[in-house]
Design an enzyme around this catalytic site. Sequence first.
Site, PDB file in Angstrom:
ATOM      1  N   HIS A 190      57.117  47.935  32.904  1.00 12.86           N
ATOM      2  CA  HIS A 190      56.115  47.454  31.968  1.00 12.86           C
ATOM      3  C   HIS A 190      55.471  48.654  31.285  1.00 12.86           C
ATOM      4  O   HIS A 190      55.126  49.641  31.944  1.00 12.86           O
ATOM      5  CB  HIS A 190      55.058  46.622  32.688  1.00 12.86           C
ATOM      6  CG  HIS A 190      55.640  45.568  33.583  1.00 12.86           C
ATOM      7  ND1 HIS A 190      55.070  45.197  34.788  1.00 12.86           N
ATOM      8  CD2 HIS A 190      56.770  44.816  33.458  1.00 12.86           C
ATOM      9  CE1 HIS A 190      55.806  44.261  35.352  1.00 12.86           C
ATOM     10  NE2 HIS A 190      56.845  44.012  34.570  1.00 12.86           N
TER      11      HIS A 190
ATOM     12  N   GLU B 216      59.409  50.823  38.149  1.00 14.88           N
ATOM     13  CA  GLU B 216      59.749  50.402  39.509  1.00 14.88           C
ATOM     14  C   GLU B 216      61.127  50.942  39.886  1.00 14.88           C
ATOM     15  O   GLU B 216      61.953  51.224  39.013  1.00 14.88           O
ATOM     16  CB  GLU B 216      59.727  48.881  39.595  1.00 14.88           C
ATOM     17  CG  GLU B 216      58.353  48.290  39.294  1.00 14.88           C
ATOM     18  CD  GLU B 216      58.370  46.790  39.055  1.00 14.88           C
ATOM     19  OE1 GLU B 216      57.284  46.192  38.977  1.00 14.88           O
ATOM     20  OE2 GLU B 216      59.469  46.209  38.928  1.00 14.88           O
TER      21      GLU B 216
ATOM     22  N   ASP C 237      78.129  73.132  24.719  1.00 15.51           N
ATOM     23  CA  ASP C 237      79.176  72.282  24.154  1.00 15.51           C
ATOM     24  C   ASP C 237      78.669  70.851  24.030  1.00 15.51           C
ATOM     25  O   ASP C 237      78.602  70.110  25.014  1.00 15.51           O
ATOM     26  CB  ASP C 237      80.424  72.341  25.046  1.00 15.51           C
ATOM     27  CG  ASP C 237      81.528  71.385  24.605  1.00 15.51           C
ATOM     28  OD1 ASP C 237      81.413  70.806  23.503  1.00 15.51           O
ATOM     29  OD2 ASP C 237      82.500  71.218  25.372  1.00 15.51           O
TER      30      ASP C 237
ATOM     31  N   GLU D  95      56.766  51.231  43.468  1.00 12.84           N
ATOM     32  CA  GLU D  95      56.191  51.538  42.162  1.00 12.84           C
ATOM     33  C   GLU D  95      55.200  52.680  42.319  1.00 12.84           C
ATOM     34  O   GLU D  95      54.404  52.706  43.271  1.00 12.84           O
ATOM     35  CB  GLU D  95      55.482  50.323  41.565  1.00 12.84           C
ATOM     36  CG  GLU D  95      54.882  50.604  40.182  1.00 12.84           C
ATOM     37  CD  GLU D  95      54.238  49.372  39.552  1.00 12.84           C
ATOM     38  OE1 GLU D  95      53.112  49.500  39.044  1.00 12.84           O
ATOM     39  OE2 GLU D  95      54.871  48.302  39.574  1.00 12.84           O
TER      40      GLU D  95
ATOM     41  N   ARG E 116      51.548  36.815  33.519  1.00 12.59           N
ATOM     42  CA  ARG E 116      52.721  37.643  33.738  1.00 12.59           C
ATOM     43  C   ARG E 116      54.038  36.954  33.386  1.00 12.59           C
ATOM     44  O   ARG E 116      55.103  37.536  33.545  1.00 12.59           O
ATOM     45  CB  ARG E 116      52.746  38.128  35.195  1.00 12.59           C
ATOM     46  CG  ARG E 116      51.777  39.266  35.450  1.00 12.59           C
ATOM     47  CD  ARG E 116      51.696  39.640  36.930  1.00 12.59           C
ATOM     48  NE  ARG E 116      51.090  40.948  37.115  1.00 12.59           N
ATOM     49  CZ  ARG E 116      49.792  41.204  37.083  1.00 12.59           C
ATOM     50  NH1 ARG E 116      48.949  40.213  36.846  1.00 12.59           N
ATOM     51  NH2 ARG E 116      49.328  42.424  37.275  1.00 12.59           N
TER      52      ARG E 116
ATOM     53  N   GLU F 184      55.126  51.812  33.804  1.00 11.67           N
ATOM     54  CA  GLU F 184      55.096  51.488  35.236  1.00 11.67           C
ATOM     55  C   GLU F 184      56.538  51.285  35.707  1.00 11.67           C
ATOM     56  O   GLU F 184      57.059  50.177  35.693  1.00 11.67           O
ATOM     57  CB  GLU F 184      54.277  50.222  35.484  1.00 11.67           C
ATOM     58  CG  GLU F 184      52.829  50.334  35.052  1.00 11.67           C
ATOM     59  CD  GLU F 184      52.071  49.021  35.196  1.00 11.67           C
ATOM     60  OE1 GLU F 184      50.832  49.049  35.149  1.00 11.67           O
ATOM     61  OE2 GLU F 184      52.722  47.958  35.350  1.00 11.67           O
TER      62      GLU F 184
ATOM     63  N   GLU G 135      56.679  47.385  46.172  1.00 11.84           N
ATOM     64  CA  GLU G 135      56.753  46.301  45.198  1.00 11.84           C
ATOM     65  C   GLU G 135      57.261  45.018  45.848  1.00 11.84           C
ATOM     66  O   GLU G 135      57.508  44.964  47.041  1.00 11.84           O
ATOM     67  CB  GLU G 135      57.620  46.700  43.998  1.00 11.84           C
ATOM     68  CG  GLU G 135      56.831  47.023  42.732  1.00 11.84           C
ATOM     69  CD  GLU G 135      55.996  45.862  42.218  1.00 11.84           C
ATOM     70  OE1 GLU G 135      56.273  44.698  42.564  1.00 11.84           O
ATOM     71  OE2 GLU G 135      55.046  46.115  41.438  1.00 11.84           O
TER      72      GLU G 135
ATOM     73  N   ARG H 242      56.228  43.818  28.605  1.00 12.51           N
ATOM     74  CA  ARG H 242      56.789  43.654  29.933  1.00 12.51           C
ATOM     75  C   ARG H 242      58.319  43.594  30.029  1.00 12.51           C
ATOM     76  O   ARG H 242      58.874  43.801  31.106  1.00 12.51           O
ATOM     77  CB  ARG H 242      56.204  42.386  30.573  1.00 12.51           C
ATOM     78  CG  ARG H 242      54.717  42.506  30.833  1.00 12.51           C
ATOM     79  CD  ARG H 242      54.114  41.228  31.386  1.00 12.51           C
ATOM     80  NE  ARG H 242      54.687  40.816  32.650  1.00 12.51           N
ATOM     81  CZ  ARG H 242      54.359  41.318  33.826  1.00 12.51           C
ATOM     82  NH1 ARG H 242      53.453  42.283  33.916  1.00 12.51           N
ATOM     83  NH2 ARG H 242      54.928  40.869  34.928  1.00 12.51           N
TER      84      ARG H 242
ATOM     85  N   GLU I 110      50.327  45.174  27.226  1.00  7.91           N
ATOM     86  CA  GLU I 110      51.410  45.537  28.145  1.00  7.91           C
ATOM     87  C   GLU I 110      52.686  44.825  27.688  1.00  7.91           C
ATOM     88  O   GLU I 110      52.748  43.590  27.697  1.00  7.91           O
ATOM     89  CB  GLU I 110      51.048  45.109  29.569  1.00  7.91           C
ATOM     90  CG  GLU I 110      52.135  45.391  30.591  1.00  7.91           C
ATOM     91  CD  GLU I 110      51.841  44.717  31.936  1.00  7.91           C
ATOM     92  OE1 GLU I 110      51.989  45.389  32.959  1.00  7.91           O
ATOM     93  OE2 GLU I 110      51.456  43.530  31.941  1.00  7.91           O
TER      94      GLU I 110
END
Length: 473
Positions: free
Chosen positions: A273, A133, A51, A224, A344, A131, A216, A365, A363
Site C-alpha cells: 500500500h 509486506e 555492458d 511488514e 480496506r 508499506e 502480518e 492499495r 492510500e
Amino acid sequence: MTYEEIMDACRKRDIKMIDLKFCDLPGTWQHFTLPVSQFDKKIFEEGTGFDGSSIRGFKEVQESDMLLVPDIQTFAVDPFSKYPLASFICDVYEPGVKKMPFGGDPRFVAKKAEELLAKSGVADKAYFGPEAEFFIFDKVNFGAGQNFCFHEIKSMEANWDAKEDKDLPGNGHGYKIRNKEGYFPVPPMDQLADIRREMVFEMEKFGIEVEKEHHEVSTGGQAEIDIKYGTLLENADKLMAFKYIVKNVAFRNDKTATFMPKPIWGDNGSGMHVHISLWKGGQPLFYSDSGYANLSETAIHFIGGLLKHAPALMAFAAPTTNSYKRLVPGFEAPVNLVYSGRNRSAAIRVPAYSNSPSAKRIEFRPPDPSANPYLLFSAMLLAGLEGVKNKIVPLSPIDENIYKIDKSREIPQVPDSLDKSLAALEKDSEFLTKDGVFSKELISSWIDYKKTAEYDLIRTRPNPAEFMLYYDV
C-alpha cells in the site's frame, strides 16, 4: 557529502572497496565493485563503463556501452560484506562527447517526475509512504523443466505441515499460526520478531527511518516493516535498500525472504500500500475542514486521476503474473476501483488515524512489492496530477464492505491478469509520455519484456494444479 569527506570516512572505517548499485527495468538492484584506489573524484562527472546489453530492459548488443555515475548523496556503508564496503546508488548515462541520461533508467524517470511536479504549479512536494509486506521462510525449493514443475515452502510457524520436519528448528513446540491469524500474536506464536528487529536496526544504520514492524495476517512468516514517508526519489531509493536489507538479514539468519506477492495459496498475499500527499510552500494540500473524510478538492481530483488511469497503472503497480493471484476477493485484496474513508475493501483508502492536516493523505492499495518503485511512484504522481489539472471527479465514495454489496451494483475493478493490465497501458499511456517523464521507448520496452519474458512463459507452461484437475480427462 564531498569526495574528500567520503575518502576520509573510508580511511577511518578501513574501507577498501566501493560498490556501485543501480536499478534494472523490472526493479532489481544490480552492482559491481571498485577498489578504493580506482575511485577517482572524476567518476562523479565522467562515470564508469559497463555492458548495458546484459541488463534486463536496457540495450541491445550493438549499442551496449553505458556509464554509471554515482549519486554522491547516497553514500552508505554496506553491512553485508565480509570486507568493509562503501556503497553508492548510481544513475545510468549514455556515453558520448556529451554524456546523456539514459531514458530507460528508472531512477531518471523518478527525477523527471519530480521536476514536472515542481513546474506544474500544483505542488512542490509529493510524499510517498510505501508499506511493503514480505515473507520470511525457513526453506524454499523450486524448479521447472520440460517434464517437471514444483515448488515447496517450509516454515516453522506455518500451520500446513501435519508431520514433523526434523530439518526445521523448533518443530514440535505446537505454536502454529492459523490462516489469517498472523495479525498479530505475541511470541512464541510470532517466531520471527527478533529477525524483523534486526532488519530494523540495519535499516536505521542505512539511514532509513522506521515507524513500526510487525507480523502480518498470513501464516508462514508474513511480515511488514513501515518506513517513514519521503519524497518520490528519496523513498524509491530507500525502498530498494529496504528490500536489499530484508533479504540479506534473512539470509544471514539461515532464512530466506521474498517480496513475491502470492507465494502461499489459501492465505493473504503481500501488498505494498502506498500513501501519498501533496504539499506546497510547506502546507498540506489534501486537507479540508469540510470535505468528505476531510479531503480537499485537490485530493478528490487526485483520486479521480488515480482511479481513471488505474487499469494502466496496474501494469506498474502489479507487474507480475503472480500479482493477480493476490488480487482476488476474500484476502483483503483491493480490487474495487472506488475510494473510501477507513474501508480496506476499496482501492483507495483515506486513513483516519489522525485529524491533523499534515497527516491527511490517501492510500493507494492495489500495488504489491514486486513493483519497480521509481516507475510506480512516478506513474501514480502523473495520474494524480492529471486528475488535479482536469478536475476529474471520481465515483461517490463507498463506506460499506464492498465484498458484501449486491452484485447488481456494477463497481469497476482492477484488471484480473497481467495481460489485461499491459493492454490497458498500451491504450492509455499518454498521461505518462506527454510531458516526457516516461519515454515511449520505455513503455514499449516494459510491455514487450513483461509479455515475452513473463506472461508468455507462464501462459504456455503446464503447472501441477492442472494435473490435479485434468490428468484423468
